[in-house]
Design a protein around this motif. Structure first.
Motif, PDB file in Angstrom:
ATOM      1  N   THR A   1      -0.622  15.084  -3.059  1.00  0.00           N
ATOM      2  CA  THR A   1      -0.546  14.000  -2.093  1.00  0.00           C
ATOM      3  C   THR A   1      -0.208  12.558  -2.874  1.00  0.00           C
ATOM      4  O   THR A   1      -0.380  12.632  -4.135  1.00  0.00           O
ATOM      5  CB  THR A   1      -1.974  13.943  -1.596  1.00  0.00           C
ATOM      6  OG1 THR A   1      -2.964  13.336  -2.642  1.00  0.00           O
ATOM      7  CG2 THR A   1      -2.638  15.165  -0.763  1.00  0.00           C
TER       8      THR A   1
ATOM      9  N   LEU B   1      -0.701   8.971  -7.469  1.00  0.00           N
ATOM     10  CA  LEU B   1      -0.826   7.894  -8.008  1.00  0.00           C
ATOM     11  C   LEU B   1      -2.319   7.707  -9.140  1.00  0.00           C
ATOM     12  O   LEU B   1      -2.024   6.994 -10.110  1.00  0.00           O
ATOM     13  CB  LEU B   1      -1.274   6.713  -6.837  1.00  0.00           C
ATOM     14  CG  LEU B   1      -1.387   5.424  -7.280  1.00  0.00           C
ATOM     15  CD1 LEU B   1       0.000   4.747  -7.839  1.00  0.00           C
ATOM     16  CD2 LEU B   1      -1.526   4.593  -5.860  1.00  0.00           C
ATOM     17  N   GLN B   2      -3.041   8.569  -8.695  1.00  0.00           N
ATOM     18  CA  GLN B   2      -4.454   8.593  -9.609  1.00  0.00           C
ATOM     19  C   GLN B   2      -3.889   9.086 -11.015  1.00  0.00           C
ATOM     20  O   GLN B   2      -4.402   8.672 -11.944  1.00  0.00           O
ATOM     21  CB  GLN B   2      -5.344   9.555  -9.033  1.00  0.00           C
ATOM     22  CG  GLN B   2      -6.024   8.776  -7.882  1.00  0.00           C
ATOM     23  CD  GLN B   2      -7.275   9.750  -7.176  1.00  0.00           C
ATOM     24  OE1 GLN B   2      -7.267  10.886  -7.500  1.00  0.00           O
ATOM     25  NE2 GLN B   2      -8.089   8.767  -6.336  1.00  0.00           N
TER      26      GLN B   2
ATOM     27  N   HIS C   1      -1.814  10.039  -2.826  1.00  0.00           N
ATOM     28  CA  HIS C   1      -3.004   9.117  -3.672  1.00  0.00           C
ATOM     29  C   HIS C   1      -3.174   9.964  -4.999  1.00  0.00           C
ATOM     30  O   HIS C   1      -3.446   9.379  -5.776  1.00  0.00           O
ATOM     31  CB  HIS C   1      -4.184   9.499  -2.624  1.00  0.00           C
ATOM     32  CG  HIS C   1      -4.261   8.555  -1.499  1.00  0.00           C
ATOM     33  ND1 HIS C   1      -4.180   7.202  -1.631  1.00  0.00           N
ATOM     34  CD2 HIS C   1      -4.013   8.814  -0.234  1.00  0.00           C
ATOM     35  CE1 HIS C   1      -4.138   6.588  -0.414  1.00  0.00           C
ATOM     36  NE2 HIS C   1      -4.174   7.536   0.260  1.00  0.00           N
ATOM     37  N   ASN C   2      -3.242  11.356  -4.904  1.00  0.00           N
ATOM     38  CA  ASN C   2      -3.496  12.141  -6.085  1.00  0.00           C
ATOM     39  C   ASN C   2      -2.386  11.811  -7.090  1.00  0.00           C
ATOM     40  O   ASN C   2      -2.653  11.900  -8.501  1.00  0.00           O
ATOM     41  CB  ASN C   2      -3.587  13.470  -5.814  1.00  0.00           C
ATOM     42  CG  ASN C   2      -4.749  13.954  -5.096  1.00  0.00           C
ATOM     43  OD1 ASN C   2      -5.757  13.376  -5.071  1.00  0.00           O
ATOM     44  ND2 ASN C   2      -4.583  15.196  -4.391  1.00  0.00           N
TER      45      ASN C   2
ATOM     46  N   SER D   1       0.922  -1.034   0.055  1.00  0.00           N
ATOM     47  CA  SER D   1       0.145  -0.158   0.021  1.00  0.00           C
ATOM     48  C   SER D   1       0.799   1.144  -0.014  1.00  0.00           C
ATOM     49  O   SER D   1       2.190   1.319   0.207  1.00  0.00           O
ATOM     50  CB  SER D   1      -0.792   0.165   1.121  1.00  0.00           C
ATOM     51  OG  SER D   1      -0.116   0.125   2.343  1.00  0.00           O
ATOM     52  N   LEU D   2       0.408   2.300  -0.161  1.00  0.00           N
ATOM     53  CA  LEU D   2       1.225   3.725  -0.317  1.00  0.00           C
ATOM     54  C   LEU D   2       1.574   3.832   1.298  1.00  0.00           C
ATOM     55  O   LEU D   2       2.823   4.130   1.544  1.00  0.00           O
ATOM     56  CB  LEU D   2       0.066   5.004  -0.345  1.00  0.00           C
ATOM     57  CG  LEU D   2      -0.058   5.138  -1.685  1.00  0.00           C
ATOM     58  CD1 LEU D   2      -1.260   6.230  -1.957  1.00  0.00           C
ATOM     59  CD2 LEU D   2       1.124   5.314  -2.649  1.00  0.00           C
TER      60      LEU D   2
END
Length: 325
Positions: free
Chosen positions: A312, A317-318, A314-315, A285-286
Motif C-alpha cells: 500500500t 512511505l513507512q 502507506h507501507n 497527503s497521500l
C-alpha cells in the motif's frame, strides 16, 4: 471426368527456374532431377473466373503457380465458402483425390488470369522414386501445407475478426489488395460488413503519422496528460492526432499494456517521484498526491499502487522513512 490440362505447351525456361528455385528452398535438387521435371511439366493458362478443377473431377496433376491467384470453393447446399487461397510461388491441387483415385470434393477457380506449370502425378511419383532429394522436397511441401491448414483450423476458431484479418495480411502481404473482399470474408469466416469496417480502420491507420515509442514518451514527459482525471483513450489519441484504434495498437506494441494500465503506470511513477521530495510530501497527503497524479478516487489510487508495487502507499512511505540516510 478428368482434369483437363488445357493446352499442353512446354514451359518457358524462366518459368522453370522459378519452380526450381522454390523446390531448392526445401531441399537442393540434382541437375538430373531438374532435367527430368522440365521434360514432364507443361505450361497452363487459366483465365479469370475459369475453373482449373471442378468438384467431381478426377485430378491427375499438381500445379505450381507462376502468376495469379487461385481459390478453393467448397459447397454445402446453396452455401459456398472459400476453403483456401493460393498465390504465385505456391503449389495447388485437389485437397482430396490428388492422385485421381477419388473425385475432388471442391472446385479450384482462378480469381485473375493465371499462369501455372502442371506435372502429372505419375511423373511426379517417378521423380520421387528416382531421386531421394525429390522425395524429401515433397515431404517438406506436404508438411508445410499441413502446418498452414492446422494453424487455420485452430486460429480461426479462437481469434477475433481483427485478429483473423491481421493474420491474413501477414500471410498475404503482397496480394491482400488483389483479392476481392467477398472472398477474404468467406475465407476468414466473418461477415462482409465486419470486414469492411476492419479494412477501413486499417486504411485510416495507414494514413496517420506513425508514432514512435519515444514520441509518445516525450509527449507524456512534457505535457503530463495522465494528471487529467478520467482521461480517456479517445482524448489521449486526439492529443497525439491519431485514432483510438491506432493508439491502442501502439500501446500494446510498444509497452505491452492496455490504455488504462499504461496511464496508471505513469500516475504511480509520478507519485513515487513526489514521495522522494520531502518538502512536497509535507504539502500533500497521500490522498492529495493521488488526486494530483490524476486518480479520480482514493480507492482506485490505492488499488493501482498496490497492484504495481505490491504494497500500500502507506507501507511504502513507512519503508522510505525508515531507510538510513
Amino acid at each position: 471426368m478428368s482434369t483437363p490440362l488445357h493446352q499442353q505447351k512446354k514451359p518457358d525456361q524462366k518459368y522453370l527456374y522459378s519452380v526450381f528455385e522454390r523446390l531448392d528452398y526445401f531441399f537442393p535438387l540434382p541437375l538430373a532431377a531438374k532435367l527430368q521435371l522440365s521434360e514432364t511439366c507443361y505450361e497452363i493458362h487459366v483465365k479469370k473466373n475459369e475453373y482449373l478443377l471442378r468438384k467431381g473431377d478426377y485430378s491427375y496433376f499438381v500445379y505450381f503457380i507462376i502468376e495469379g491467384i487461385l481459390t478453393g470453393e467448397a459447397t454445402s447446399g446453396k452455401q459456398v465458402i472459400t476453403s483456401f487461397i493460393c498465390v504465385q510461388g505456391e503449389f495447388v491441387s485437389a485437397i482430396e483425390g490428388i492422385y485421381g483415385i477419388v473425385p475432388a470434393t471442391e472446385d479450384i477457380k482462378a480469381e485473375e488470369d493465371s499462369l501455372l506449370l502442371g506435372v502429372h502425378v505419375d511423373d511426379l511419383e517417378k521423380l520421387t522414386a528416382n531421386f531421394p532429394e525429390m522425395n524429401i522436397v515433397m515431404r517438406k511441401v506436404m508438411e508445410l501445407y499441413y502446418k498452414i491448414a492446422h494453424h487455420r483450423s485452430v486460429f480461426f476458431r479462437i481469434g477475433t475478426a481483427s485478429d483473423k484479418y491481421a493474420d491474413f495480411l501477414k500471410n498475404y502481404p503482397h496480394h491482400a489488395t488483389r483479392i476481392p473482399l467477398e472472398l477474404v470474408a468467406s475465407y476468414l469466416n466473418i461477415k462482409i460488413t465486419t470486414l469492411k469496417k476492419i479494412v477501413s480502420a486499417y486504411n485510416r491507420q495507414g494514413e496517420e503519422t506513425v508514432l514512435s515509442k519515444e514520441s509518445i514518451e516525450a509527449y507524456l514527459e512534457e505535457h503530463h496528460p495522465y494528471r487529467q482525471k478520467k482521461l480517456s483513450l479517445a482524448q489521449f489519441a486526439g492529443m497525439l492526432n491519431v485514432s483510438s484504434h491506432t493508439l491502442s495498437h501502439l500501446l500494446n506494441l510498444y509497452f505491452q499494456q492496455n490504455f488504462s494500465h499504461f496511464i496508471n503506470t505513469y500516475r504511480v511513477n509520478y507519485i513515487l517521484a513526489q514521495l522522494q521530495n520531502k518538502d512536497h510530501c509535507k504539502q500533500y497527503s497521500l490522498d492529495g498526491l493521488g488526486r494530483e497524479a490524476g486518480f479520480s478516487s482514493r480507492s482506485s489510487f490505492f488499488y493501482e499502487f498496490k497492484r504495481q508495487k505490491g504494497i500500500t502507499p502507506h507501507n511504502y512511505l513507512q519503508q522510505q522513512e525508515n531507510l538510513p540516510l
